[in-house]
Design an enzyme around this catalytic site. Structure first.
Site, PDB file in Angstrom:
ATOM      1  N   PRO C 107       0.828  -1.217   0.000  1.00  0.00           N
ATOM      2  CA  PRO C 107       0.000   0.000   0.000  1.00  0.00           C
ATOM      3  C   PRO C 107       0.856   1.259   0.000  1.00  0.00           C
ATOM      4  CG  PRO C 107      -0.614  -1.489   1.796  1.00  0.00           C
ATOM      5  CD  PRO C 107       0.603  -2.054   1.179  1.00  0.00           C
ATOM      6  N   GLY C 109       2.273   4.485   1.208  1.00  0.00           N
ATOM      7  CA  GLY C 109       2.443   4.985   2.571  1.00  0.00           C
ATOM      8  C   GLY C 109       2.838   3.893   3.533  1.00  0.00           C
ATOM      9  N   CYS C 110       3.028   2.679   3.027  1.00  0.00           N
ATOM     10  CA  CYS C 110       3.402   1.563   3.872  1.00  0.00           C
ATOM     11  C   CYS C 110       4.907   1.376   3.733  1.00  0.00           C
ATOM     12  CB  CYS C 110       2.671   0.314   3.392  1.00  0.00           C
ATOM     13  SG  CYS C 110       2.837  -1.073   4.492  1.00  0.00           S
ATOM     14  N   VAL C 111       5.650   1.418   4.850  1.00  0.00           N
ATOM     15  CA  VAL C 111       7.106   1.343   4.720  1.00  0.00           C
ATOM     16  C   VAL C 111       7.666  -0.018   5.105  1.00  0.00           C
ATOM     17  CG1 VAL C 111       7.727   3.765   4.827  1.00  0.00           C
ATOM     18  CG2 VAL C 111       7.190   2.555   6.924  1.00  0.00           C
TER      19      VAL C 111
END
Lengths: 121, 99, 111
Positions: C107, C109-111
Protein backbone atom coordinates in the site's frame (compact mmCIF):
# COMPACT_ATOMS: atom_id res chain seq x y z
CA UNK A 1 -0.24 12.28 16.92
CA UNK A 2 -0.82 15.69 18.39
CA UNK A 3 0.95 17.71 15.73
CA UNK A 4 -1.67 17.79 13.01
CA UNK A 5 -0.98 20.30 10.30
CA UNK A 6 -3.04 21.72 7.49
CA UNK A 7 -1.57 20.56 4.19
CA UNK A 8 -2.73 21.81 0.83
CA UNK A 9 -1.67 20.08 -2.37
CA UNK A 10 -1.72 22.61 -5.20
CA UNK A 11 -2.14 20.94 -8.59
CA UNK A 12 -1.50 22.86 -11.79
CA UNK A 13 -0.50 20.21 -14.32
CA UNK A 14 -2.57 18.04 -16.62
CA UNK A 15 -2.41 14.28 -15.97
CA UNK A 16 -0.23 11.80 -17.96
CA UNK A 17 1.86 14.42 -19.82
CA UNK A 18 4.07 14.69 -16.75
CA UNK A 19 4.33 12.64 -13.56
CA UNK A 20 3.24 15.52 -11.26
CA UNK A 21 -0.45 14.56 -10.98
CA UNK A 22 0.23 10.98 -9.98
CA UNK A 23 2.99 12.02 -7.56
CA UNK A 24 0.63 14.49 -5.91
CA UNK A 25 -2.00 11.80 -5.47
CA UNK A 26 0.50 9.39 -3.94
CA UNK A 27 1.88 11.97 -1.54
CA UNK A 28 -1.54 13.17 -0.41
CA UNK A 29 -2.52 9.57 0.38
CA UNK A 30 0.64 9.12 2.40
CA UNK A 31 0.11 12.37 4.30
CA UNK A 32 -3.50 11.41 5.01
CA UNK A 33 -2.45 7.94 6.20
CA UNK A 34 -0.37 9.81 8.80
CA UNK A 35 -3.53 11.60 9.98
CA UNK A 36 -2.68 15.04 8.64
CA UNK A 37 -5.40 17.47 7.63
CA UNK A 38 -5.15 17.43 3.84
CA UNK A 39 -6.91 19.30 1.10
CA UNK A 40 -6.27 19.55 -2.63
CA UNK A 41 -6.55 22.51 -4.94
CA UNK A 42 -6.83 22.26 -8.70
CA UNK A 43 -6.16 25.21 -10.96
CA UNK A 44 -4.85 25.97 -14.43
CA UNK A 45 -4.31 22.67 -16.31
CA UNK A 46 -4.57 20.86 -12.97
CA UNK A 47 -8.36 20.83 -13.40
CA UNK A 48 -7.87 18.36 -16.26
CA UNK A 49 -6.80 15.77 -13.67
CA UNK A 50 -10.41 15.48 -12.51
CA UNK A 51 -12.03 15.35 -15.96
CA UNK A 52 -14.02 12.13 -15.92
CA UNK A 53 -13.70 9.31 -18.43
CA UNK A 54 -9.94 8.69 -18.61
CA UNK A 55 -9.20 5.70 -20.88
CA UNK A 56 -5.46 5.12 -20.62
CA UNK A 57 -5.22 1.72 -22.25
CA UNK A 58 -4.08 3.16 -25.55
CA UNK A 59 -1.15 5.05 -24.02
CA UNK A 60 -0.21 2.03 -21.88
CA UNK A 61 -0.07 4.00 -18.65
CA UNK A 62 -1.89 3.14 -15.44
CA UNK A 63 -4.93 5.40 -15.16
CA UNK A 64 -5.56 6.98 -11.79
CA UNK A 65 -8.94 8.64 -12.20
CA UNK A 66 -10.54 5.99 -10.02
CA UNK A 67 -8.13 6.72 -7.19
CA UNK A 68 -9.63 10.20 -6.70
CA UNK A 69 -12.72 8.28 -5.57
CA UNK A 70 -10.74 6.82 -2.65
CA UNK A 71 -9.80 10.24 -1.25
CA UNK A 72 -13.01 10.30 0.75
CA UNK A 73 -12.00 7.05 2.53
CA UNK A 74 -8.78 8.82 3.52
CA UNK A 75 -10.80 11.74 4.94
CA UNK A 76 -9.57 14.04 2.19
CA UNK A 77 -12.92 15.64 1.61
CA UNK A 78 -11.92 19.11 0.55
CA UNK A 79 -11.15 19.32 -3.13
CA UNK A 80 -11.13 22.91 -4.32
CA UNK A 81 -11.38 23.68 -8.01
CA UNK A 82 -10.83 27.10 -9.52
CA UNK A 83 -13.88 28.31 -11.41
CA UNK A 84 -11.88 30.43 -13.84
CA UNK A 85 -9.64 27.52 -14.85
CA UNK A 86 -12.68 25.30 -15.46
CA UNK A 87 -14.37 27.96 -17.57
CA UNK A 88 -11.23 28.59 -19.63
CA UNK A 89 -11.21 24.89 -20.56
CA UNK A 90 -14.90 24.55 -21.38
CA UNK A 91 -15.55 22.48 -18.26
CA UNK A 92 -18.03 22.59 -15.39
CA UNK A 93 -18.23 20.65 -12.12
CA UNK A 94 -20.46 18.11 -13.92
CA UNK A 95 -17.51 17.11 -16.09
CA UNK A 96 -15.47 16.04 -13.05
CA UNK A 97 -15.12 12.52 -11.64
CA UNK A 98 -15.67 13.41 -7.97
CA UNK A 99 -17.67 16.01 -6.02
CA UNK A 100 -15.66 19.19 -5.54
CA UNK A 101 -16.03 22.67 -4.18
CA UNK A 102 -15.79 25.21 -6.99
CA UNK A 103 -14.19 28.43 -5.76
CA UNK A 104 -13.02 31.72 -7.21
CA UNK A 105 -9.33 32.54 -7.52
CA UNK A 106 -9.66 35.05 -4.70
CA UNK A 107 -11.19 32.42 -2.41
CA UNK A 108 -8.44 29.99 -3.33
CA UNK A 109 -5.81 32.61 -2.50
CA UNK A 110 -7.35 33.05 0.96
CA UNK A 111 -7.47 29.28 1.53
CA UNK A 112 -3.78 29.06 0.69
CA UNK A 113 -2.98 31.63 3.35
CA UNK A 114 -4.70 29.44 5.97
CA UNK A 115 -2.40 26.46 5.42
CA UNK A 116 0.58 25.33 7.47
CA UNK A 117 2.20 23.58 4.53
CA UNK A 118 1.76 24.03 0.78
CA UNK A 119 2.94 21.37 -1.63
CA UNK A 120 3.25 22.26 -5.26
CA UNK A 121 2.65 19.86 -8.13
CA UNK B 1 3.49 34.20 2.28
CA UNK B 2 6.29 33.85 -0.25
CA UNK B 3 5.61 32.90 -3.87
CA UNK B 4 8.58 31.51 -5.78
CA UNK B 5 8.50 31.62 -9.57
CA UNK B 6 11.08 29.87 -11.75
CA UNK B 7 9.49 30.13 -15.21
CA UNK B 8 9.59 32.93 -17.77
CA UNK B 9 6.20 34.71 -17.84
CA UNK B 10 6.28 34.60 -21.65
CA UNK B 11 6.59 30.82 -21.61
CA UNK B 12 4.39 29.73 -18.71
CA UNK B 13 1.46 31.20 -16.83
CA UNK B 14 2.72 30.63 -13.29
CA UNK B 15 3.35 34.32 -12.60
CA UNK B 16 -0.06 35.18 -14.06
CA UNK B 17 -1.63 32.64 -11.74
CA UNK B 18 0.09 34.11 -8.70
CA UNK B 19 -1.04 37.62 -9.57
CA UNK B 20 -4.66 36.53 -10.00
CA UNK B 21 -4.85 34.03 -7.15
CA UNK B 22 -2.61 35.11 -4.31
CA UNK B 23 -3.78 37.41 -1.58
CA UNK B 24 -1.57 40.52 -1.50
CA UNK B 25 0.84 41.59 1.25
CA UNK B 26 3.08 38.70 0.31
CA UNK B 27 6.37 38.54 -1.50
CA UNK B 28 7.26 37.20 -4.91
CA UNK B 29 10.75 35.84 -5.50
CA UNK B 30 11.83 35.36 -9.11
CA UNK B 31 14.50 32.72 -9.67
CA UNK B 32 15.93 30.78 -12.63
CA UNK B 33 14.00 31.70 -15.82
CA UNK B 34 11.52 33.60 -13.64
CA UNK B 35 13.99 36.51 -13.48
CA UNK B 36 13.17 37.48 -17.08
CA UNK B 37 9.91 38.93 -15.72
CA UNK B 38 11.94 41.54 -13.86
CA UNK B 39 13.71 43.05 -16.86
CA UNK B 40 13.14 46.41 -18.52
CA UNK B 41 11.45 46.18 -21.89
CA UNK B 42 10.05 42.71 -21.30
CA UNK B 43 6.42 42.46 -22.44
CA UNK B 44 5.49 41.46 -18.90
CA UNK B 45 6.99 44.58 -17.30
CA UNK B 46 3.73 46.57 -17.01
CA UNK B 47 1.97 43.68 -15.29
CA UNK B 48 4.82 43.20 -12.86
CA UNK B 49 4.88 46.93 -12.07
CA UNK B 50 1.14 46.87 -11.37
CA UNK B 51 1.66 43.89 -9.07
CA UNK B 52 4.18 45.83 -7.00
CA UNK B 53 1.27 47.68 -5.39
CA UNK B 54 0.28 44.40 -3.75
CA UNK B 55 3.52 42.42 -3.54
CA UNK B 56 7.14 43.03 -2.73
CA UNK B 57 9.10 41.65 -5.69
CA UNK B 58 12.56 40.07 -5.40
CA UNK B 59 14.85 38.54 -8.01
CA UNK B 60 17.85 36.29 -7.46
CA UNK B 61 21.04 38.13 -8.43
CA UNK B 62 22.95 35.03 -9.52
CA UNK B 63 20.22 34.08 -11.99
CA UNK B 64 20.11 37.63 -13.40
CA UNK B 65 23.88 37.62 -13.84
CA UNK B 66 23.93 34.17 -15.41
CA UNK B 67 21.51 35.39 -18.08
CA UNK B 68 23.35 38.67 -18.74
CA UNK B 69 20.42 40.77 -17.58
CA UNK B 70 21.62 42.04 -14.18
CA UNK B 71 22.03 45.53 -15.67
CA UNK B 72 18.45 45.88 -16.84
CA UNK B 73 16.43 45.02 -13.76
CA UNK B 74 13.04 46.75 -13.58
CA UNK B 75 12.87 49.62 -11.06
CA UNK B 76 11.32 48.57 -7.78
CA UNK B 77 12.60 44.99 -7.90
CA UNK B 78 14.91 44.07 -5.01
CA UNK B 79 17.76 41.75 -5.90
CA UNK B 80 18.87 39.17 -3.36
CA UNK B 81 21.77 36.74 -3.06
CA UNK B 82 21.38 33.13 -1.88
CA UNK B 83 21.51 34.19 1.77
CA UNK B 84 18.70 36.64 1.00
CA UNK B 85 16.75 33.79 -0.59
CA UNK B 86 17.10 31.79 2.63
CA UNK B 87 16.01 34.79 4.72
CA UNK B 88 12.89 35.21 2.61
CA UNK B 89 11.92 31.58 3.05
CA UNK B 90 12.64 31.69 6.77
CA UNK B 91 10.75 34.94 7.35
CA UNK B 92 7.52 33.85 5.67
CA UNK B 93 5.08 31.51 7.39
CA UNK B 94 4.55 29.47 4.23
CA UNK B 95 5.92 29.46 0.75
CA UNK B 96 4.70 28.09 -2.53
CA UNK B 97 6.98 27.15 -5.40
CA UNK B 98 4.82 27.56 -8.47
CA UNK B 99 6.09 24.85 -10.79
CA UNK C 1 13.80 -10.56 -11.12
CA UNK C 2 12.89 -13.51 -8.90
CA UNK C 3 10.38 -16.16 -9.91
CA UNK C 4 8.06 -18.42 -7.96
CA UNK C 5 6.65 -21.65 -9.27
CA UNK C 6 3.09 -22.74 -8.50
CA UNK C 7 1.53 -25.84 -10.07
CA UNK C 8 4.15 -25.89 -12.79
CA UNK C 9 3.65 -22.24 -13.77
CA UNK C 10 6.19 -19.50 -13.14
CA UNK C 11 5.31 -16.06 -11.80
CA UNK C 12 7.50 -13.00 -11.47
CA UNK C 13 7.89 -11.50 -7.97
CA UNK C 14 9.88 -8.54 -6.66
CA UNK C 15 12.67 -8.73 -4.08
CA UNK C 16 10.14 -8.73 -1.24
CA UNK C 17 8.06 -11.50 -2.79
CA UNK C 18 5.19 -9.36 -4.08
CA UNK C 19 3.69 -10.38 -7.42
CA UNK C 20 4.91 -8.10 -10.18
CA UNK C 21 1.85 -8.51 -12.40
CA UNK C 22 -1.52 -8.01 -10.78
CA UNK C 23 -3.20 -10.23 -13.39
CA UNK C 24 -0.99 -13.21 -12.52
CA UNK C 25 -2.92 -13.70 -9.31
CA UNK C 26 -5.18 -16.69 -8.77
CA UNK C 27 -6.27 -18.71 -5.75
CA UNK C 28 -3.40 -21.19 -6.06
CA UNK C 29 -0.90 -18.35 -6.09
CA UNK C 30 -2.61 -16.89 -3.03
CA UNK C 31 -2.27 -20.19 -1.16
CA UNK C 32 1.40 -20.35 -2.12
CA UNK C 33 2.07 -16.75 -1.04
CA UNK C 34 0.22 -17.40 2.22
CA UNK C 35 2.47 -20.40 2.91
CA UNK C 36 5.57 -18.23 2.49
CA UNK C 37 4.06 -15.97 5.15
CA UNK C 38 3.13 -18.91 7.44
CA UNK C 39 -0.56 -18.10 7.09
CA UNK C 40 -3.16 -20.84 6.58
CA UNK C 41 -6.05 -19.38 4.64
CA UNK C 42 -9.52 -19.72 6.15
CA UNK C 43 -12.84 -18.28 4.99
CA UNK C 44 -12.15 -15.25 7.17
CA UNK C 45 -8.88 -14.69 5.35
CA UNK C 46 -10.51 -15.05 1.95
CA UNK C 47 -13.13 -12.51 2.91
CA UNK C 48 -10.40 -9.91 3.53
CA UNK C 49 -8.42 -10.91 0.44
CA UNK C 50 -11.47 -10.59 -1.78
CA UNK C 51 -12.31 -7.28 -0.17
CA UNK C 52 -8.81 -6.01 -0.97
CA UNK C 53 -9.02 -7.14 -4.59
CA UNK C 54 -12.41 -5.47 -4.97
CA UNK C 55 -11.06 -2.29 -3.38
CA UNK C 56 -8.13 -2.31 -5.77
CA UNK C 57 -10.38 -2.82 -8.79
CA UNK C 58 -12.56 0.06 -7.71
CA UNK C 59 -9.88 2.61 -6.72
CA UNK C 60 -6.63 1.29 -8.28
CA UNK C 61 -4.79 1.41 -4.94
CA UNK C 62 -4.26 -0.84 -1.95
CA UNK C 63 -5.75 0.93 1.07
CA UNK C 64 -3.74 2.02 4.12
CA UNK C 65 -4.48 0.05 7.31
CA UNK C 66 -6.69 2.73 8.82
CA UNK C 67 -8.73 2.96 5.63
CA UNK C 68 -8.92 -0.82 5.28
CA UNK C 69 -10.17 -1.22 8.85
CA UNK C 70 -12.84 1.42 8.40
CA UNK C 71 -13.99 0.12 5.02
CA UNK C 72 -14.13 -3.49 6.21
CA UNK C 73 -16.21 -2.40 9.20
CA UNK C 74 -18.61 -0.71 6.85
CA UNK C 75 -18.90 -3.70 4.54
CA UNK C 76 -18.46 -6.76 6.75
CA UNK C 77 -19.58 -5.47 10.14
CA UNK C 78 -17.98 -3.72 13.10
CA UNK C 79 -16.74 -6.97 14.70
CA UNK C 80 -14.43 -7.36 11.71
CA UNK C 81 -13.64 -3.71 11.18
CA UNK C 82 -11.01 -3.44 13.87
CA UNK C 83 -7.27 -3.91 13.81
CA UNK C 84 -7.28 -6.66 16.45
CA UNK C 85 -9.37 -8.94 14.22
CA UNK C 86 -7.28 -8.16 11.17
CA UNK C 87 -3.95 -8.63 12.96
CA UNK C 88 -5.13 -12.01 14.23
CA UNK C 89 -5.66 -13.06 10.62
CA UNK C 90 -2.51 -11.39 9.30
CA UNK C 91 -0.03 -11.07 12.19
CA UNK C 92 2.58 -9.14 10.20
CA UNK C 93 0.16 -6.39 9.28
CA UNK C 94 -3.16 -6.59 7.52
CA UNK C 95 -2.12 -4.15 4.83
CA UNK C 96 1.36 -5.46 4.14
CA UNK C 97 0.75 -9.18 4.49
CA UNK C 98 -2.79 -9.38 3.18
CA UNK C 99 -1.91 -7.25 0.16
CA UNK C 100 0.97 -9.55 -0.64
CA UNK C 101 -1.24 -12.62 -0.53
CA UNK C 102 -3.93 -10.80 -2.50
CA UNK C 103 -1.37 -10.13 -5.22
CA UNK C 104 -1.43 -6.35 -4.78
CA UNK C 105 1.47 -3.94 -4.50
CA UNK C 106 2.46 -2.73 -1.06
CA UNK C 107 0.00 0.00 0.00
CA UNK C 108 1.01 3.58 -0.64
CA UNK C 109 2.44 4.98 2.57
CA UNK C 110 3.40 1.56 3.87
CA UNK C 111 7.11 1.34 4.72
Amino acid sequence: MSDIKKFMFVNRKAPYGTIYALESLEVVLIAAAFDQNCSMAFLDDGVYQLKKGHQTKGIEVKGFEKTYGALEDYDIEKLYVDQESLAARGLTAEDLCVPVEVVSRAELGKLMEEQDVLLSF
Amino acid sequence: MLHIINKSPLDRNSLDTVLTTAVGDGAILLIEDGVYAATKGNAYEPKLKAAMAKFKVYALQADLEARGIADRVTDGVTTVDYAGFVDLVANNKTNQSWL
Amino acid sequence: MAMIEVNGKSYEVDEEGYLVNLNDWNEDVAVYLAQTENVTLTDQHWEVLNFLRDYYNEFQIAPAVRVLTKAIGKKLGAEKGNSQYLYELFPYGPAKQACKIAGLAKPTGCV
